[in-house]
Motif scaffolding. Structure first.
Motif, PDB file in Angstrom:
ATOM      1  N   ALA A 279      11.502  58.245  42.958  1.00  0.00           N
ATOM      2  CA  ALA A 279      12.976  57.885  43.378  1.00  0.00           C
ATOM      3  C   ALA A 279      13.289  58.227  44.573  1.00  0.00           C
ATOM      4  O   ALA A 279      14.034  57.627  45.403  1.00  0.00           O
ATOM      5  CB  ALA A 279      13.706  58.526  42.288  1.00  0.00           C
ATOM      6  N   SER A 283      14.035  55.797  48.142  1.00  0.00           N
ATOM      7  CA  SER A 283      15.498  55.548  48.446  1.00  0.00           C
ATOM      8  C   SER A 283      15.731  55.982  50.250  1.00  0.00           C
ATOM      9  O   SER A 283      14.598  56.369  50.688  1.00  0.00           O
ATOM     10  CB  SER A 283      16.159  56.592  48.010  1.00  0.00           C
ATOM     11  OG  SER A 283      16.194  56.460  46.487  1.00  0.00           O
ATOM     12  N   SER A 303      17.826  60.521  32.501  1.00  0.00           N
ATOM     13  CA  SER A 303      18.146  59.223  33.319  1.00  0.00           C
ATOM     14  C   SER A 303      18.159  59.551  34.803  1.00  0.00           C
ATOM     15  O   SER A 303      18.568  60.584  35.294  1.00  0.00           O
ATOM     16  CB  SER A 303      19.496  58.595  33.145  1.00  0.00           C
ATOM     17  OG  SER A 303      19.564  58.252  31.576  1.00  0.00           O
ATOM     18  N   GLU A 305      18.673  58.025  38.538  1.00  0.00           N
ATOM     19  CA  GLU A 305      19.017  56.804  39.184  1.00  0.00           C
ATOM     20  C   GLU A 305      18.993  57.134  40.504  1.00  0.00           C
ATOM     21  O   GLU A 305      19.428  58.002  41.244  1.00  0.00           O
ATOM     22  CB  GLU A 305      20.859  56.643  38.984  1.00  0.00           C
ATOM     23  CG  GLU A 305      21.046  56.612  37.487  1.00  0.00           C
ATOM     24  CD  GLU A 305      20.653  55.008  36.817  1.00  0.00           C
ATOM     25  OE1 GLU A 305      20.474  54.327  37.677  1.00  0.00           O
ATOM     26  OE2 GLU A 305      20.657  54.848  35.670  1.00  0.00           O
ATOM     27  N   ASP A 306      18.520  56.036  41.325  1.00  0.00           N
ATOM     28  CA  ASP A 306      18.566  56.061  42.976  1.00  0.00           C
ATOM     29  C   ASP A 306      19.076  54.622  43.351  1.00  0.00           C
ATOM     30  O   ASP A 306      19.555  53.660  42.705  1.00  0.00           O
ATOM     31  CB  ASP A 306      16.974  56.011  43.299  1.00  0.00           C
ATOM     32  CG  ASP A 306      16.277  54.987  42.976  1.00  0.00           C
ATOM     33  OD1 ASP A 306      16.415  53.799  43.342  1.00  0.00           O
ATOM     34  OD2 ASP A 306      15.019  54.937  42.396  1.00  0.00           O
ATOM     35  N   SER A 307      19.375  54.742  44.599  1.00  0.00           N
ATOM     36  CA  SER A 307      19.782  53.453  45.442  1.00  0.00           C
ATOM     37  C   SER A 307      18.875  53.015  46.419  1.00  0.00           C
ATOM     38  O   SER A 307      19.361  52.404  47.334  1.00  0.00           O
ATOM     39  CB  SER A 307      21.463  53.904  46.201  1.00  0.00           C
ATOM     40  OG  SER A 307      20.898  55.183  47.178  1.00  0.00           O
ATOM     41  N   ARG A 357      14.884  49.936  34.560  1.00  0.00           N
ATOM     42  CA  ARG A 357      16.025  49.071  34.511  1.00  0.00           C
ATOM     43  C   ARG A 357      16.577  48.941  35.948  1.00  0.00           C
ATOM     44  O   ARG A 357      16.644  50.198  36.684  1.00  0.00           O
ATOM     45  CB  ARG A 357      17.050  49.296  33.579  1.00  0.00           C
ATOM     46  CG  ARG A 357      17.972  51.138  33.829  1.00  0.00           C
ATOM     47  CD  ARG A 357      18.781  51.104  32.794  1.00  0.00           C
ATOM     48  NE  ARG A 357      19.417  52.342  33.363  1.00  0.00           N
ATOM     49  CZ  ARG A 357      20.353  52.982  32.601  1.00  0.00           C
ATOM     50  NH1 ARG A 357      20.726  52.343  31.259  1.00  0.00           N
ATOM     51  NH2 ARG A 357      20.934  54.025  32.936  1.00  0.00           N
ATOM     52  N   SER A 359      19.622  49.812  38.535  1.00  0.00           N
ATOM     53  CA  SER A 359      20.401  50.885  38.628  1.00  0.00           C
ATOM     54  C   SER A 359      21.725  50.415  39.081  1.00  0.00           C
ATOM     55  O   SER A 359      22.021  49.690  39.881  1.00  0.00           O
ATOM     56  CB  SER A 359      19.945  52.069  39.644  1.00  0.00           C
ATOM     57  OG  SER A 359      21.057  53.218  39.925  1.00  0.00           O
ATOM     58  N   ARG A 361      23.712  52.023  40.934  1.00  0.00           N
ATOM     59  CA  ARG A 361      23.831  52.265  42.158  1.00  0.00           C
ATOM     60  C   ARG A 361      22.888  51.379  43.205  1.00  0.00           C
ATOM     61  O   ARG A 361      23.004  51.869  44.431  1.00  0.00           O
ATOM     62  CB  ARG A 361      23.299  53.690  42.551  1.00  0.00           C
ATOM     63  CG  ARG A 361      24.060  54.774  41.611  1.00  0.00           C
ATOM     64  CD  ARG A 361      23.446  56.151  41.741  1.00  0.00           C
ATOM     65  NE  ARG A 361      24.048  57.145  40.913  1.00  0.00           N
ATOM     66  CZ  ARG A 361      25.312  57.615  41.097  1.00  0.00           C
ATOM     67  NH1 ARG A 361      25.889  57.535  42.267  1.00  0.00           N
ATOM     68  NH2 ARG A 361      26.010  58.657  40.392  1.00  0.00           N
ATOM     69  N   THR A 364      16.794  51.446  41.326  1.00  0.00           N
ATOM     70  CA  THR A 364      16.105  51.326  40.165  1.00  0.00           C
ATOM     71  C   THR A 364      16.502  52.459  39.255  1.00  0.00           C
ATOM     72  O   THR A 364      16.438  53.810  39.820  1.00  0.00           O
ATOM     73  CB  THR A 364      14.625  51.258  40.305  1.00  0.00           C
ATOM     74  OG1 THR A 364      14.408  50.234  41.256  1.00  0.00           O
ATOM     75  CG2 THR A 364      13.887  51.316  38.992  1.00  0.00           C
ATOM     76  N   GLY A 365      16.860  52.565  38.028  1.00  0.00           N
ATOM     77  CA  GLY A 365      17.009  53.446  37.091  1.00  0.00           C
ATOM     78  C   GLY A 365      15.456  53.628  36.322  1.00  0.00           C
ATOM     79  O   GLY A 365      15.216  52.601  35.773  1.00  0.00           O
TER      80      GLY A 365
END
Length: 420
Positions: A279, A283, A303, A305-307, A357, A359, A361, A364-365
Motif C-alpha cells: 500500500a 501510493s 482494513s 486503505e490507500d489513495s 476492493r 478504496s 480514498r 485500493t482497499g
C-alpha cells in the motif's frame, strides 16, 4: 417364319396335280364301259349310278390329294419350326455359354481383385503397424529422455530450493542476531548521532529480516521468529509497520483488545507487513495509508486503505489469485507479486482470508480477516515483539499514539509498477 418347301416336295406336288383329272377320266371311261356293257334298259340306271360313283370318286381322290398335300405342308412347317427351335436353342445355349464364361471371368477377376486388395490392405496394415511401433518406440524414448530431464530439473530445483531455504535461514539468523546487537548498542550509547545511526541500521535490518522471512515462506522453511506468548493486536500492527520503509506514512485509527496466538503472531505480522508495504509503495510519496481494526464474530478484520493507483479488474483478479495461496510455482513471481504470494502462503497456513476492493480514498482497499481460532485475550502488560517500528529519533520517545503521525524518517518508496 416358314421356310420354303424343299425341291423334292414341290416335284411331288406337281406330280399329284393331274391325279384328280386322271381319276375323272378313268371314271368317265369306266362309266361309259359299264353303260355299253349292260342291256339298253339298264343303261340309264347304270349311267346315273356310274356318274354318281365317278363324281364321288373324283371328290374322294381330290380330298385325299388335298389332305396329303396339307399333311405335307404341315410336316414341312413342323420341320421348319423344329429347325428354327433347334437354331434358337443353339443360340440360347451359345448365349448361355458366353454368359457363363463372362460370369466366370468376372468372378475370377473379382476374386483376384479382392485378393489383391486384401493383400494390399494386409501389407499396408503391416507397414502402419511397423510405423506405429517405431513411433511408440520413439515417443517412449522421448518420454524417457524428458522424464530424465524432468527428474534432473526437479532435483536441481529441489536442490536450489533447499539451498535457498538454507541461505534464508542463515539470513534470518543473521538479521535476528544483528537486531539484538543493535538494540544492545542502542541501550549503551547516549550520543544522539550514534543512536540515530543505530536506529536507522535497526530499521534497515528489520526490512532485510522480512525479506529473508519471505524467502523462507516461499521455500517452505521455518520462520526465523517464534513467540511463546500471545502478541497484542497493536504490537502486531506496529511490528508490521517496523518492517517496511514507509512506516512513517502509516496511520493506525483503531486497534483491538484481542491478541494473536504466539504460534501465529509472526505469520500475521509478516503478512500485514507485506500488505502495508504494498500500500505504501503504490501510493504517492506523501500520501498516507490508513489502517482500521474491527472485531467481528468470525475474528478480527484489518482494513488497509490507500489513495494510490487503482487496480484494474485483471490486476484485482491476479491479486486475489496470488493471496489465495494458489499462485503455483515461484517462477515469474517478481516485485509486488512476490509479496502477494507470501501473503497467500501465510494466509493459507493460518486460515486468514484476504480480499481487495476499490478504496473510498481513491486507491485500493485490502481486507484481512484474522480467524477467531488464532485470536486470544491480550496479555497484560502488553509486550512488544523483538522488531517494533524503527525509532528514528535518539530521544527514545514512546511509541506514537493511535492516529498520530509516526516519527519522521527520510524514506521514499521505490518506484514500482502496479501489481500485475
Amino acid at each position: 417364319m416358314t421356310a420354303p418347301a424343299p425341291s423334292g416336295d414341290r416335284s411331288t406336288v406337281r406330280s399329284l396335280l393331274p391325279l384328280p383329272l386322271l381319276t375323272a377320266a378313268l371314271s368317265a371311261l369306266a362309266v361309259v364301259w359299264a353303260v355299253t356293257s349292260v342291256p339298253e334298259s339298264a343303261q340309264a340306271l347304270v349311267g346315273c349310278g356310274g356318274a354318281i360313283a365317278a363324281v364321288l370318286l373324283c371328290v374322294a381322290v381330290t380330298a385325299a390329294v388335298h389332305a396329303r398335300r396339307a399333311a405335307r405342308s404341315v410336316r414341312a412347317a413342323l420341320r421348319t419350326a423344329t429347325a428354327e427351335a433347334e437354331r434358337v436353342a443353339q443360340e440360347r445355349d451359345l448365349q448361355a455359354e458366353r454368359w457363363r464364361r463372362e460370369h466366370q471371368r468376372h468372378t475370377d477377376a473379382t476374386a483376384h481383385e479382392r485378393a489383391r486388395l486384401a493383400e494390399e490392405f494386409t501389407r499396408e496394415r503391416a507397414v502402419r503397424a511397423q510405423e506405429a511401433e517405431a513411433e511408440r518406440a520413439r515417443l517412449a524414448a522421448e518420454v524417457r529422455r524428458l522424464s530424465g530431464q524432468l527428474d534432473r530439473a526437479l532435483g536441481d530445483r529441489d536442490t536450489a530450493i533447499a539451498s535457498t531455504a538454507n541461505a534464508a535461514a542463515r539470513m534470518q539468523a543473521l538479521a535476528t542476531g544483528t537486531l539484538a546487537d543493535l538494540r544492545a548498542m542502542e541501550e549503551r550509547h547516549s550520543d544522539e548521532d550514534v543512536l540515530a545511526d543505530l536506529l536507522h541500521l535497526d530499521h534497515r535490518t528489520a526490512q532485510a529480516g522480512r525479506l529473508a522471512d519471505s524467502v523462507a515462506v516461499l521455500t517452505g522453511a521455518r520462520s526465523g521468529r517464534r513467540w511463546a506468548r500471545p502478541i497484542s493486536m497493536e504490537s502486531v500492527l506496529r511490528g508490521a509497520m517496523g518492517r517496511i520503509s514507509g512506516y512513517q506514512r502509516i496511520r493506525l485509527h483503531s486497534v483491538s483488545d484481542t491478541a494473536v496466538a504466539g504460534h501465529a503472531a509472526e505469520g500475521v505480522m509478516h503478512a500485514l507487513a507485506e500488505v502495508l508495504d504494498n500500500a505504501a509503495n503504490f501510493s504517492p510519496p506523501n500520501a498516507e495509508v490508513h489502517v482500521y481494526v474491527e472485531e467481528v464474530p468470525a475474528g478480527a478484520i484489518v482494513s488497509v486503505e490507500d489513495s494510490g493507483l487503482v487496480m484494474s479488474d485483471v490486476q484485482l483478479r491476479r491479486a486475489e489469485q496470488a493471496v489465495s495461496g494458489d499462485a503455483g510455482g515461484l517462477g515469474g513471481l517478481t516485485g509486488t507479486r512476490l509479496g502477494l504470494a507470501v501473503v497467500g502462503r501465510l494466509s493459507r497456513k493460518h486460515g486468514m482470508k484476504v480480499s481487495f476492493r476499490p478504496s473510498a480514498r481513491g486507491g485500493t482497499g485490502v481486507l484481512m480477516l484474522i480467524p477467531q481460532d488464532i485470536l486470544t485475550a491480550a496479555p497484560s502488560p502488553v509486550r512488544r515483539p523483538a522488531d517494533p517500528p524503527a525509532r528514528s529519533t535518539p530521544t527514545r520517545a514512546p511509541q506514537p499514539r493511535l492516529g498520530a503521525p509516526a516519527p519522521a524518517e527520510a524514506a521514499t518508496p521505490p518506484d514500482q509498477a502496479p501489481p500485475q
